[in-house]
Enzyme design. Structure first.
Site, short mmCIF file in Angstrom:
data_model
loop_
_atom_site.label_atom_id
_atom_site.label_comp_id
_atom_site.label_asym_id
_atom_site.label_seq_id
_atom_site.Cartn_x
_atom_site.Cartn_y
_atom_site.Cartn_z
N HIS A 120 6.79 1.45 -1.66
CA HIS A 120 6.06 2.72 -1.75
C HIS A 120 4.67 2.51 -1.18
O HIS A 120 3.91 1.65 -1.64
CB HIS A 120 5.96 3.21 -3.20
CG HIS A 120 5.30 4.54 -3.33
ND1 HIS A 120 6.01 5.74 -3.32
CD2 HIS A 120 3.99 4.88 -3.45
CE1 HIS A 120 5.17 6.74 -3.44
NE2 HIS A 120 3.93 6.26 -3.51
N CYS A 121 4.33 3.28 -0.16
CA CYS A 121 3.01 3.18 0.48
C CYS A 121 2.07 4.19 -0.17
O CYS A 121 2.31 5.40 -0.11
CB CYS A 121 3.12 3.43 1.98
SG CYS A 121 1.53 3.37 2.85
N PHE A 122 1.00 3.71 -0.77
CA PHE A 122 0.07 4.61 -1.46
C PHE A 122 -0.81 5.37 -0.47
O PHE A 122 -1.29 6.46 -0.77
CB PHE A 122 -0.79 3.81 -2.44
CG PHE A 122 -0.02 3.29 -3.61
CD1 PHE A 122 0.29 4.11 -4.67
CD2 PHE A 122 0.41 1.97 -3.63
CE1 PHE A 122 1.02 3.64 -5.75
CE2 PHE A 122 1.14 1.48 -4.70
CZ PHE A 122 1.44 2.31 -5.76
#
Length: 280
Positions: A120-122
């Site tokens: 998951h890329c913030f």
């Protein structure tokens, strides 16, 4: 676990805002400070040599922002699964996501089922998976190049405007602590101190983005994801590293190196055939 999830959700909202602010600040500094000051001080009139740094910066920023947008617009979620599964108490990934079947994960931040989830890329606020991995890698490449290019122009600006010499490598290493002390003593202006801070921000983001890019390219070449690597799960891909890269970058990969365009499309049917050749 509830507190950690709350922290992750806050980070998921703050990180994209940080990226937008850093991008706007970088653009303003380039067009209103760096380019005019550096070339005016050199006595250079408007010419192709003067326009070249601007063209390079625009090319890097267009590709960085374009691939960022493509990463968001082409999420790796499953369009056929709208029911939120329930995570079992003994689920090993119950903090942010948990594994389902056939390389599918349920991300608790996105609240969607993700196909071949990598992480998951913030900064983009969504998961990186089978559909947007190519755009995420190109986004990392051009973000790194944009930041390092901004670092070079920032150093040139400080040299021209404030007569700071960077011939000694220790100058850059001691620039931040010395500037902090001079700022609180009132010796240097707030603008100069802010520019010094931005130099280190660009350096940090540039190096981190370059590291992400190298990591993801190696994982893609091996036919593996970050989720599998975290679990210590090695994947024996039946395809070669060339076919693994082609699955992500597509047949028009050369065009994708220079333009933020769609070069590969993975449909649900192709995804099923994909898992017939690669096992999670």
């Amino acid at each position: 676990m509830l507190v950690r999830m709350l922290k992750l959700r806050m980070l998921n909202a703050i990180a994209p805002a940080y990226f937008y602010i850093a991008t706007v600040v970088t653009i303003i500094l380039h067009f209103f400070l760096f380019i005019p000051t550096i070339f005016q001080a050199s006595g250079v009139t408007l010419s192709p040599i003067v326009l070249l740094p601007t063209a390079i910066f625009l090319f890097l920023m267009v590709n960085a922002l374009g691939n960022y947008s493509m990463t968001v617009w082409f999420p790796a979620e499953s369009a056929n699964e709208n029911i939120i599964p329930v995570c079992s108490p003994d689920c090993p990934d119950r903090v942010d996501a948990h594994y389902l079947l056939n390389g599918r994960h349920f991300c608790k931040l996105c609240r969607k089922v993700i196909m071949k989830r990598d992480h998951h890329c913030f900064f983009t606020g969504n998961c990186i998976g089978n559909r947007n991995m190519r755009y995420f890698i190109m986004f990392s490449i051009y973000t790194s190049c944009s930041c390092l290019y901004s670092l070079v122009l920032g150093v040139a600006y400080l040299t021209v405007e404030y007569s700071i010499s960077f011939e000694n490598p220790l100058t850059f290493l001691t620039l931040l602590p010395l500037s902090t002390g001079y700022f609180f003593l009132g010796t240097i202006s707030g603008l100069q101190f802010f520019l010094v801070l931005m130099l280190y921000v660009w350096l940090g983001i540039g190096l981190v983005s370059a590291g992400f890019c190298c990591q993801q390219v190696l994982l893609v070449a091996r036919g593996q994801t970050w989720c599998q690597l975290q679990k210590g799960k090695l994947v024996e891909s039946r395809g070669t590293w060339r076919s693994n890269l082609s699955d992500v970058f597509g047949s028009r990969w050369v065009l994708g190196l220079f333009l933020p365009v769609q070069t590969v499309e993975i449909s649900p049917g192709n995804w099923q055939r994909y898992h017939e050749h690669k096992h999670d």
